[in-house]
Design an enzyme around this catalytic site. Structure first.
Site, PDB file in Angstrom:
ATOM      1  N   SER A 182       5.061  -2.589   6.143  1.00  0.00           N
ATOM      2  CA  SER A 182       5.454  -2.677   4.733  1.00  0.00           C
ATOM      3  C   SER A 182       4.952  -1.450   3.994  1.00  0.00           C
ATOM      4  O   SER A 182       3.938  -0.849   4.370  1.00  0.00           O
ATOM      5  CB  SER A 182       4.856  -3.930   4.088  1.00  0.00           C
ATOM      6  OG  SER A 182       4.996  -3.893   2.680  1.00  0.00           O
ATOM      7  N   TYR A 228      -3.070  -8.519   2.107  1.00  0.00           N
ATOM      8  CA  TYR A 228      -1.752  -8.201   2.657  1.00  0.00           C
ATOM      9  C   TYR A 228      -1.631  -6.710   2.954  1.00  0.00           C
ATOM     10  O   TYR A 228      -1.159  -6.315   4.026  1.00  0.00           O
ATOM     11  CB  TYR A 228      -0.653  -8.640   1.686  1.00  0.00           C
ATOM     12  CG  TYR A 228       0.749  -8.473   2.240  1.00  0.00           C
ATOM     13  CD1 TYR A 228       1.220  -9.324   3.233  1.00  0.00           C
ATOM     14  CD2 TYR A 228       1.588  -7.465   1.789  1.00  0.00           C
ATOM     15  CE1 TYR A 228       2.499  -9.181   3.761  1.00  0.00           C
ATOM     16  CE2 TYR A 228       2.864  -7.304   2.306  1.00  0.00           C
ATOM     17  CZ  TYR A 228       3.320  -8.170   3.295  1.00  0.00           C
ATOM     18  OH  TYR A 228       4.581  -8.012   3.813  1.00  0.00           O
TER      19      TYR A 228
END
Length: 280
Positions: A139, A164
């Site tokens: 990501s 994350y």
């Protein structure tokens, strides 16, 4: 891609399902793995219905559990002689600090250690393929990531976005180190799928997190089909058959974060990962 055997984790919904559909349409044999048998059955039926491809198989696996991942690997090794492409796609976000059954914080346990363990357990099958590709869904969040090894097992002021970002940086670091270790044998690349309209940010989170994620994805999110394009590209395109250790965005190679290129950090993450998650 005719008859290529492709294993996609998190393949029952979202980007994983869209990736499976696109590759099934190219004639590949598809294996999807996820937690819910009900969703897997529905996904397999949907893939077959949309593409006409009947070579769809599924396995139930919880990617937050090393035991479940080991069981999945054993089942795959029992049923298949080789794997042509492994797409590590399964992931999650978690609103509060929680340890999984292996004593690891859930975000890093699911988003990094699942990639690390399953890939290493299936390497022998992947090496048997003359196609041999590994694709890791990372990501753009990795640009904000830092690695804090203590946070893998301890609550150091847990924040969902920090956890994350760390896990996604770990994906890029893992990709680079694995590519170096497998040079000349298997290509390994990672990618940013884009900000995709999926439910990843609404599962098990507080109401305000769900609201923010849902609103943001509706305004700026792309479709899961568009989100799957780079995974499909890295799995199937001849353009990248000799490309390894790279980070991609919108089907184009892109510079990852400076930290992701730190070779000492790549090797240290591997060492710590092997310590917390033995691969032998």
């Amino acid at each position: 891609m005719k008859d290529k055997i492709i294993l996609i984790t998190g393949g029952s919904s979202g980007i994983g399902l869209a990736t499976a559909e696109a590759l099934a349409a190219k004639g590949a044999q598809i294996i999807i793995a996820a937690r819910s048998e009900e969703k897997l059955k529905e996904a397999a039926a949907q893939i077959e219905s949309k593409t006409g491809n009947k070579n769809i198989k599924y396995y139930v696996a919880d990617f937050s559990s090393q035991g479940s991942i080991r069981s999945l690997a054993e089942q795959v090794k029992r049923d298949y002689q080789k794997i042509d492409v492994l797409i590590n796609n399964a992931g999650g976000v978690f609103p509060a600090f929680k340890l999984n059954e292996d004593g690891l914080e859930m975000t890093i346990g699911t988003n990094h250690f699942a990639y690390f363990l399953l890939t290493n357990l299936l390497l022998d099958l992947i090496k048997k393929s003359d196609y041999a590709r590994i694709v890791n869904v990372a990501s753009g969040s990795h640009y904000q990531g830092k690695i804090d090894y203590e946070s893998f097992t301890k609550d150091k002021g847990y924040f969902i976005l920090t956890a994350y970002a760390q896990s996604k940086l770990a994906n890029v670091l893992f990709t680079a180190e694995l590519a170096e270790r497998l040079k000349g044998l298997v290509t390994v690349n990672c990618l940013h799928p884009g900000f995709v309209k999926t439910e990843i940010g609404t599962k098990g989170t507080q109401w305000y997190s769900k609201f923010f994620w849902s609103l943001s994805s509706k305004i700026g999110g792309i479709s899961v089909e568009n989100g799957a394009k780079t995974s499909v590209y890295l799995a199937s395109s001849d353009e990248v058959k000799n490309t390894t250790g790279k980070y991609f965005d919108k089907c184009k190679e892109k510079d990852p974060a400076p930290l992701a290129k730190d070779q000492a950090l790549q090797k240290e993450l591997w060492r710590v990962s092997e310590q917390l998650c033995p691969i032998n």
